[in-house]
Design a protein around this motif. Sequence first.
Motif, mmCIF file in Angstrom:
data_model
loop_
_atom_site.group_PDB
_atom_site.id
_atom_site.type_symbol
_atom_site.label_atom_id
_atom_site.label_comp_id
_atom_site.label_asym_id
_atom_site.label_seq_id
_atom_site.Cartn_x
_atom_site.Cartn_y
_atom_site.Cartn_z
ATOM 1 N N VAL A 65 0.856 -1.189 0.000
ATOM 2 C CA VAL A 65 0.000 0.000 0.000
ATOM 3 C C VAL A 65 0.890 1.236 0.000
ATOM 4 C CG1 VAL A 65 -1.871 1.238 1.165
ATOM 5 C CG2 VAL A 65 -1.682 -1.250 1.429
ATOM 6 N N MET A 66 0.499 2.266 -0.750
ATOM 7 C CA MET A 66 1.140 3.575 -0.661
ATOM 8 C C MET A 66 0.091 4.644 -0.946
ATOM 9 S SD MET A 66 3.311 4.179 -4.194
ATOM 10 C CE MET A 66 3.205 5.962 -4.080
ATOM 11 N N THR A 67 0.344 5.832 -0.453
ATOM 12 C CA THR A 67 -0.608 6.934 -0.620
ATOM 13 C C THR A 67 0.064 8.100 -1.338
ATOM 14 O OG1 THR A 67 -1.825 6.315 1.380
ATOM 15 C CG2 THR A 67 -2.097 8.578 0.605
ATOM 16 N N TYR A 68 -0.623 8.602 -2.332
ATOM 17 C CA TYR A 68 -0.138 9.790 -3.039
ATOM 18 C C TYR A 68 -0.928 11.011 -2.568
ATOM 19 C CZ TYR A 68 0.160 13.356 -6.643
ATOM 20 O OH TYR A 68 0.308 14.552 -7.289
ATOM 21 N N ALA B 189 -0.795 -16.578 -10.560
ATOM 22 C CA ALA B 189 -0.053 -17.042 -9.387
ATOM 23 C C ALA B 189 -0.948 -17.368 -8.206
ATOM 24 C CB ALA B 189 0.971 -15.980 -8.973
ATOM 25 N N GLY B 190 -2.199 -16.912 -8.247
ATOM 26 C CA GLY B 190 -3.117 -17.135 -7.140
ATOM 27 C C GLY B 190 -3.079 -15.994 -6.138
ATOM 28 N N VAL B 191 -4.093 -15.948 -5.294
ATOM 29 C CA VAL B 191 -4.144 -14.943 -4.239
ATOM 30 C C VAL B 191 -4.994 -15.474 -3.094
ATOM 31 C CG1 VAL B 191 -6.105 -13.743 -5.312
ATOM 32 C CG2 VAL B 191 -4.662 -12.520 -3.691
ATOM 33 N N LEU B 192 -4.501 -15.330 -1.877
ATOM 34 C CA LEU B 192 -5.237 -15.762 -0.694
ATOM 35 C C LEU B 192 -6.268 -14.708 -0.331
ATOM 36 C CD1 LEU B 192 -5.154 -18.143 1.403
ATOM 37 C CD2 LEU B 192 -3.973 -16.530 2.905
ATOM 38 N N GLY B 193 -7.501 -15.121 -0.161
ATOM 39 C CA GLY B 193 -8.578 -14.165 0.073
ATOM 40 C C GLY B 193 -8.340 -13.246 1.256
ATOM 41 N N ALA B 194 -7.904 -13.801 2.385
ATOM 42 C CA ALA B 194 -7.728 -12.992 3.592
ATOM 43 C C ALA B 194 -6.653 -11.927 3.407
ATOM 44 C CB ALA B 194 -7.382 -13.889 4.780
ATOM 45 N N ALA B 195 -5.668 -12.196 2.543
ATOM 46 C CA ALA B 195 -4.612 -11.200 2.303
ATOM 47 C C ALA B 195 -5.197 -9.949 1.656
ATOM 48 C CB ALA B 195 -3.517 -11.791 1.419
ATOM 49 N N THR B 196 -6.180 -10.124 0.771
ATOM 50 C CA THR B 196 -6.803 -8.957 0.146
ATOM 51 C C THR B 196 -7.584 -8.149 1.184
ATOM 52 O OG1 THR B 196 -8.847 -10.115 -0.488
ATOM 53 C CG2 THR B 196 -7.014 -10.209 -2.032
ATOM 54 N N GLY B 197 -8.131 -8.847 2.187
ATOM 55 C CA GLY B 197 -8.840 -8.141 3.249
ATOM 56 C C GLY B 197 -7.914 -7.276 4.078
ATOM 57 N N VAL B 198 -6.716 -7.782 4.354
ATOM 58 C CA VAL B 198 -5.724 -7.005 5.107
ATOM 59 C C VAL B 198 -5.350 -5.739 4.345
ATOM 60 C CG1 VAL B 198 -3.354 -6.992 5.984
ATOM 61 C CG2 VAL B 198 -4.787 -9.016 6.302
ATOM 62 N N ILE B 199 -5.035 -5.901 3.062
ATOM 63 C CA ILE B 199 -4.573 -4.759 2.267
ATOM 64 C C ILE B 199 -5.712 -3.774 2.009
ATOM 65 C CG2 ILE B 199 -3.518 -4.052 0.094
ATOM 66 C CD1 ILE B 199 -1.647 -5.532 2.017
ATOM 67 N N GLY B 200 -6.918 -4.280 1.704
ATOM 68 C CA GLY B 200 -8.056 -3.392 1.498
ATOM 69 C C GLY B 200 -8.403 -2.608 2.750
ATOM 70 N N SER B 201 -8.259 -3.244 3.920
ATOM 71 C CA SER B 201 -8.512 -2.551 5.189
ATOM 72 C C SER B 201 -7.474 -1.455 5.416
ATOM 73 C CB SER B 201 -8.487 -3.553 6.347
ATOM 74 O OG SER B 201 -9.523 -4.494 6.220
ATOM 75 N N CYS B 202 -6.226 -1.732 5.037
ATOM 76 C CA CYS B 202 -5.182 -0.703 5.146
ATOM 77 C C CYS B 202 -5.504 0.497 4.257
ATOM 78 C CB CYS B 202 -3.828 -1.287 4.772
ATOM 79 S SG CYS B 202 -3.118 -2.411 5.995
#
Length: 282
Positions: free
Chosen positions: A160-163, A188-201
């Motif tokens: 995550v980064m913010t401009y 490559a695949g993606v673990l569902g819970a990982a997207t939740g962590v990043i989206g919450s950030c």
Amino acid sequence: MALTEEQTQRYARHIALKEVGAAGQQRLLEAKVLVVGAGALGSAALLYLAGAGVGTLGIMDDDRVERSNLQRQILYGTKDLGAEKVAAAAAAVRERNPEITVRQHREKLTPDNAQRVLADYDLALDCTDRFETKFLLNDACVLARKPYVHAGVVRFGGQVMTYVPGRGPCLRCLLGAVPPNTVTGAGAGVLGAATGVIGSCQALEAVKCLLGVGDLLTGRVLTFDGLTMAARVSRVPGADPDCAVCGTHPAIDDLTANRREYEPETVPAGAAHTTEDTKRKD
């Protein structure tokens, strides 16, 4: 305008924070945030922004809900299969917080509509999965002088980064152009819970930006590895004076003139970059 009794109850835990309080909650209620991409990242971000009381949420997507989405896109259920994502997402957001305004943009972000759509929002979230779209949103926000929160996810983690205009580098400062041979979530695949962590950030960064509190990920990248549960924040090079969109002598001042970069003939699905990709080679 004073908060109503119902709002005071709903946002009681926010109001208890000295960094937020009633005045801060009122600022959130008056804010307008555009979420580009109602997939995995957008699902988590939208639910938390709605819960936070961001007064107007724009949802931009042109896809329909597919069965493969349900593993990670928590806005949707089996009943939503085949439905337009913006409509199903809007219904879920209104269920979470019926007092906010939800705007549905049933369209793909393009060089023709990007600046028109962005004009009515204070801040944008990049919840897309294609690098071409990420660069388009970056350039549109730079030209419109709008802050935005970028993110990417693949396999077990992401970043995550913010401009913020005038306060740090944009995505193009770091990468220059759409990088070749990017690793994709589809491949490559993606673990569902990982997207939740990043989206919450992303939602957290957006709320901080709207309130003007804390240290934003401006000039820094947060990287999360779900396999090891390691998270680190790394400083990245400052704004590039030679950047094609935010530099001293920008070459990009018309999104439509740069159309070819944003809309290549062949686009890999689910594109996401790694931390190494975000480091500009000086």
